[in-house]
Write an enzyme that holds these catalytic residues in place. Structure first.
Site, mmCIF file in Angstrom:
data_model
loop_
_atom_site.group_PDB
_atom_site.id
_atom_site.type_symbol
_atom_site.label_atom_id
_atom_site.label_comp_id
_atom_site.label_asym_id
_atom_site.label_seq_id
_atom_site.Cartn_x
_atom_site.Cartn_y
_atom_site.Cartn_z
ATOM 1 N N SER A 109 0.837 -1.201 0.000
ATOM 2 C CA SER A 109 0.000 0.000 0.000
ATOM 3 C C SER A 109 0.876 1.257 0.000
ATOM 4 C CB SER A 109 -0.974 -0.053 1.176
ATOM 5 O OG SER A 109 -2.022 0.872 1.019
ATOM 6 N N HIS A 154 -4.654 -1.666 -4.120
ATOM 7 C CA HIS A 154 -6.021 -2.076 -3.727
ATOM 8 C C HIS A 154 -6.997 -1.862 -4.889
ATOM 9 C CE1 HIS A 154 -4.179 -2.293 0.152
ATOM 10 N NE2 HIS A 154 -4.073 -0.980 0.273
#
Length: 244
Positions: free
Chosen positions: A133, A169
């Site tokens: 991330s 994501h």
């Protein structure tokens, strides 16, 4: 530290639910170690800057490392660096793993301490840089982030080790894909490399050499601007040993 070619593993995964612990390091983290070509017990440095160097998370990461067979150390920047020689400390590692949180805050704090330039030299020396991330976006020119609030925005001041944008994501947060497409189409981001949850992208130097996955059915993507529109190409990742 044994690997000599600059290598990055940029992911939307690597942390899996634990059985007796808060979480376990998944196949993506183990793959980062494999990329380092480690002989003996791997040395992995965790940077938790994006989450504010939370003490509780550090303990959970140490448990995960024990189960994974790694020697884990932490480079902390709050409230001050926990080592005097940041560069020397990082050069002793096989892998640097950066966990998630606020990529905007991470980049600001790293620059205050000169880590932007230090990490470039560490990468060039052959230590594998990896993360999830925020710990993925940071290596690129920029990407999409919720660092500024619930509404996703662009961040364009990444370290730029990789001359691309990054979308993390990509499958699990509905706003990620359309924002990437808009930013690439209008030139705010260059060609952008994206990962579904559980997928990682492997770079040797600045070349994308493959995608890997710890979750079945997930994908990676390259989004390019063609005649003012975003065009997306799917890359099928290779399933890693131990994938779920």
């Amino acid at each position: 530290m044994t690997n000599r070619e600059p290598t990055i593993l940029a992911t939307s995964g690597g942390h899996l639910p634990g059985v007796r612990t808060a979480f376990e390091f998944g196949p993506l983290v183990h793959h980062a170690v494999d990329l380092a070509g480690v002989t003996g017990r791997p040395r992995v440095c965790h940077l938790g800057t994006a989450g504010g160097d939370q003490a509780g998370f550090r303990g959970e990461a140490e448990e995960a490392a024990r189960l994974g067979g790694f020697d884990l150390v932490h480079l902390r920047l709050f409230t001050m660096p926990n080592v005097e020689d940041l560069e020397g400390f990082l050069l002793e590692q096989d892998v640097v793993w950066v966990s998630g949180g606020s990529v905007a805050n991470l980049l600001a704090v790293w620059r205050v301490h000169g880590l932007d330039q230090i990490l470039r030299r560490v990468w060039e020396a052959g230590v594998v840089l990896a993360g999830v991330s925020a710990g993925s976006i940071c290596w690129y020119v920029g990407g999409t982030t919720d660092s500024f609030g619930p509404e996703l925005r662009s961040v364009t001041n990444g370290l730029g080790l990789l001359p691309f944008g990054n979308g993390v994501h990509y499958d699990s947060e509905a706003g990620r894909r359309p924002l990437v497409h808009r930013l690439v189409a209008d030139g705010s981001l260059p060609t952008t490399h994206c990962t579904d949850d559980g997928v990682g992208l492997v770079y040797r130097g600045t070349d994308l050499v493959g995608a890997v996955s710890e979750r079945a059915g997930q994908g990676a993507y390259v989004v390019r601007a063609v005649d003012g529109a975003a065009v997306e190409e799917r890359i099928e990742p290779v399933a890693l040993r131990g994938s779920r």
